[in-house]
Motif scaffolding. Structure first.
Motif, short mmCIF file in Angstrom:
data_model
loop_
_atom_site.label_atom_id
_atom_site.label_comp_id
_atom_site.label_asym_id
_atom_site.label_seq_id
_atom_site.Cartn_x
_atom_site.Cartn_y
_atom_site.Cartn_z
N GLY A 168 0.79 -1.22 0.00
CA GLY A 168 0.00 0.00 0.00
C GLY A 168 0.82 1.27 0.00
O GLY A 168 0.28 2.37 -0.06
N HIS A 169 2.18 1.11 0.04
CA HIS A 169 3.03 2.30 0.00
C HIS A 169 4.40 2.05 -0.62
O HIS A 169 4.72 2.60 -1.67
CB HIS A 169 3.21 2.86 1.42
N LEU A 170 5.22 1.18 0.03
CA LEU A 170 6.61 1.03 -0.39
C LEU A 170 6.76 0.66 -1.86
O LEU A 170 7.40 1.39 -2.62
CB LEU A 170 7.32 -0.01 0.48
N MET A 171 6.21 -0.48 -2.26
CA MET A 171 6.42 -0.93 -3.63
C MET A 171 5.73 -0.04 -4.65
O MET A 171 6.31 0.26 -5.70
CB MET A 171 6.03 -2.40 -3.78
N PRO A 172 4.50 0.43 -4.40
CA PRO A 172 3.90 1.39 -5.34
C PRO A 172 4.75 2.66 -5.48
O PRO A 172 4.93 3.16 -6.59
CB PRO A 172 2.54 1.70 -4.71
N ARG A 173 5.27 3.18 -4.37
CA ARG A 173 6.14 4.36 -4.43
C ARG A 173 7.38 4.06 -5.27
O ARG A 173 7.80 4.87 -6.10
CB ARG A 173 6.54 4.81 -3.03
N PHE A 174 7.97 2.88 -5.03
CA PHE A 174 9.17 2.48 -5.76
C PHE A 174 8.90 2.43 -7.27
O PHE A 174 9.67 2.96 -8.07
CB PHE A 174 9.64 1.12 -5.26
N PHE A 175 7.77 1.81 -7.66
CA PHE A 175 7.47 1.68 -9.08
C PHE A 175 7.08 3.02 -9.70
O PHE A 175 7.36 3.27 -10.89
CB PHE A 175 6.39 0.63 -9.30
N LEU A 176 6.44 3.89 -8.93
CA LEU A 176 6.16 5.24 -9.42
C LEU A 176 7.46 5.97 -9.72
O LEU A 176 7.61 6.61 -10.77
CB LEU A 176 5.35 6.03 -8.39
N GLN A 177 8.41 5.87 -8.79
CA GLN A 177 9.70 6.52 -8.99
C GLN A 177 10.44 5.94 -10.18
O GLN A 177 11.11 6.67 -10.93
CB GLN A 177 10.54 6.41 -7.71
N GLN A 178 10.33 4.63 -10.38
CA GLN A 178 10.95 3.98 -11.53
C GLN A 178 10.36 4.53 -12.84
O GLN A 178 11.03 4.57 -13.86
CB GLN A 178 10.71 2.47 -11.47
N ALA A 179 9.09 4.94 -12.77
CA ALA A 179 8.41 5.48 -13.95
C ALA A 179 8.61 6.99 -14.08
O ALA A 179 8.02 7.63 -14.97
CB ALA A 179 6.92 5.16 -13.89
N GLY A 180 9.42 7.57 -13.20
CA GLY A 180 9.71 9.00 -13.29
C GLY A 180 8.71 9.90 -12.59
O GLY A 180 8.68 11.11 -12.84
N VAL A 181 7.89 9.32 -11.71
CA VAL A 181 6.90 10.11 -10.97
C VAL A 181 7.28 10.12 -9.49
O VAL A 181 7.39 9.05 -8.87
CB VAL A 181 5.48 9.53 -11.14
N SER A 182 7.49 11.31 -8.93
CA SER A 182 7.82 11.45 -7.52
C SER A 182 6.57 11.88 -6.75
O SER A 182 6.07 12.99 -6.98
CB SER A 182 8.92 12.49 -7.31
N PRO A 183 6.04 11.02 -5.87
CA PRO A 183 4.84 11.40 -5.12
C PRO A 183 5.01 12.72 -4.36
O PRO A 183 4.11 13.55 -4.34
CB PRO A 183 4.64 10.22 -4.16
N ASP A 184 6.16 12.92 -3.75
CA ASP A 184 6.38 14.12 -2.94
C ASP A 184 6.49 15.38 -3.79
O ASP A 184 6.09 16.47 -3.36
CB ASP A 184 7.65 13.96 -2.09
N ARG A 185 6.97 15.23 -5.00
CA ARG A 185 7.16 16.39 -5.87
C ARG A 185 5.98 16.61 -6.82
O ARG A 185 5.57 17.75 -7.07
CB ARG A 185 8.45 16.22 -6.69
N ASP A 186 5.44 15.51 -7.34
CA ASP A 186 4.48 15.62 -8.43
C ASP A 186 3.01 15.59 -8.02
O ASP A 186 2.14 16.03 -8.78
CB ASP A 186 4.72 14.50 -9.46
N PHE A 187 2.69 15.06 -6.84
CA PHE A 187 1.29 15.00 -6.43
C PHE A 187 0.89 16.28 -5.71
O PHE A 187 1.71 16.90 -5.00
CB PHE A 187 1.04 13.81 -5.50
N LYS A 188 -0.34 16.69 -5.89
CA LYS A 188 -0.85 17.87 -5.21
C LYS A 188 -0.87 17.65 -3.70
O LYS A 188 -0.53 18.56 -2.93
CB LYS A 188 -2.26 18.19 -5.71
N ASN A 189 -1.26 16.45 -3.31
CA ASN A 189 -1.30 16.11 -1.88
C ASN A 189 -1.20 14.60 -1.73
O ASN A 189 -1.74 13.85 -2.55
CB ASN A 189 -2.60 16.60 -1.25
N VAL A 190 -0.49 14.14 -0.71
CA VAL A 190 -0.38 12.71 -0.42
C VAL A 190 -0.99 12.45 0.95
O VAL A 190 -0.65 13.10 1.94
CB VAL A 190 1.10 12.25 -0.41
N ALA A 191 -1.93 11.48 0.99
CA ALA A 191 -2.57 11.11 2.24
C ALA A 191 -2.27 9.64 2.54
O ALA A 191 -1.99 8.86 1.62
CB ALA A 191 -4.08 11.31 2.15
N PHE A 192 -2.31 9.28 3.80
CA PHE A 192 -2.16 7.89 4.21
C PHE A 192 -3.46 7.46 4.89
O PHE A 192 -3.78 7.96 5.97
CB PHE A 192 -0.97 7.72 5.15
#
Length: 293
Positions: free
Chosen positions: A153-177
């Protein structure tokens, strides 16, 4: 008055009897009056975790001869800490939580089994926004992960997003848990997040149970496979008990009517042996994602 030599002889006989008694008193027998304390990472609602574990707990009681107690915890970190401080004997962990437990216990935590499905686990990215069709479409959107310590629900999705050139912290308007997989779907369905991610197993269950409107909330991407969940014991648990627990899981057979409910609730086709090395990739991904130093 008894003769001193007779008293000595009686004491010697009693000592021999006690020695013989303890010699046949195996560690498993010594644990018969004890409780096997079991818990799980709270990746779903507490009531659902209790419901899923109840038949498995009864089965483990029969297989080990111990009373089995399910111990609810407040968050993922509490499971790790409870294993490390010997407040738990057995725990259902995600891949990342296992890595954290391994590090916290100086490598002594032992993963004993995993579901066959966990060798090829995936996460599902979901959205109710028809404009979101790929990772690139997530930029500027609000996004919900599960728990910060969740593998799927976080680690691997974040990892694969970063592999695809998308940074949750930089590119998303807001990140919630959201805290849990089912809660993530609820966030997305209620419009609290434009998109989110959860593990494939919980998604499939929610769809089967019609707890999510699949016409409204849809899957738009799936991660590559990775190792995930396992059952882990604390490192100093009696080896004979560890063997009994391992064998008990490996004996579970979905075709056996007595095991069918257990396997259905665990969403498992079968359990297979696992080892620490299976989670090396998770540890590397956690370091790459900046979640481990």
């Amino acid at each position: 008055m008894r003769h001193p030599l007779r008293r000595l002889a009686l004491k010697g006989a009693l000592a021999c009897a006690l020695t013989a008694s303890f010699a046949t008193f195996t560690p498993i027998a010594a644990a018969q009056d004890k409780v096997l304390r079991v818990s799980a990472i709270p990746d779903e609602a507490p009531t659902e975790l209790q419901r899923k574990f109840a038949p498995l707990g009864s089965y483990l009681e029969k297989e080990t001869g111990l009373k089995v107690s399910f111990v609810p915890v407040s968050d993922y970190a509490a499971v790790v800490e409870s294993l490390a401080t010997k407040k738990l004997d057995l725990a259902w962990l995600g891949g990342f939580t296992f890595v954290q437990a391994k590090l916290r216990t100086n490598g002594t935590a032992i993963p004993i089994v995993q579901r066959e499905e966990d060798a090829k686990f995936t996460s599902k990215f979901v959205s109710a926004d028809p404009a979101i069709k790929s990772f690139a479409d997530l930029k500027g959107k609000t996004f919900a992960f599960g728990s910060p310590s969740s593998t799927s629900g976080h680690l691997m999705p974040r990892f694969f997003l970063q592999q695809a050139g998308v940074s949750p912290d930089r590119d998303f308007k807001n990140v919630a848990f959201s805290g849990a997989h089912d809660a993530t779907v609820a966030f997305v369905a209620a419009g609290k997040a434009d998109a989110g991610v959860l593990n494939a197993s919980v998604w499939d269950k929610l769809v089967e149970q019609k707890k999510v409107d699949a016409d409204k909330v849809r899957v738009f991407a799936t991660t590559p496979p990775y190792f995930d969940y396992n059952w882990t014991v604390r490192g100093d648990l009696d080896p004979l008990l560890v063997k009994k627990l391992t064998e008990a899981f490996l004996k579970l057979d979905a075709r056996n009517p007595e095991h069918a409910e257990i396997m259905q609730l665990q969403r498992a086709s079968k359990f297979i042996a696992t080892r620490q090395a299976n989670y090396d990739g998770i540890e590397q991904a956690a370091k790459a994602a900046g979640l481990l130093k």
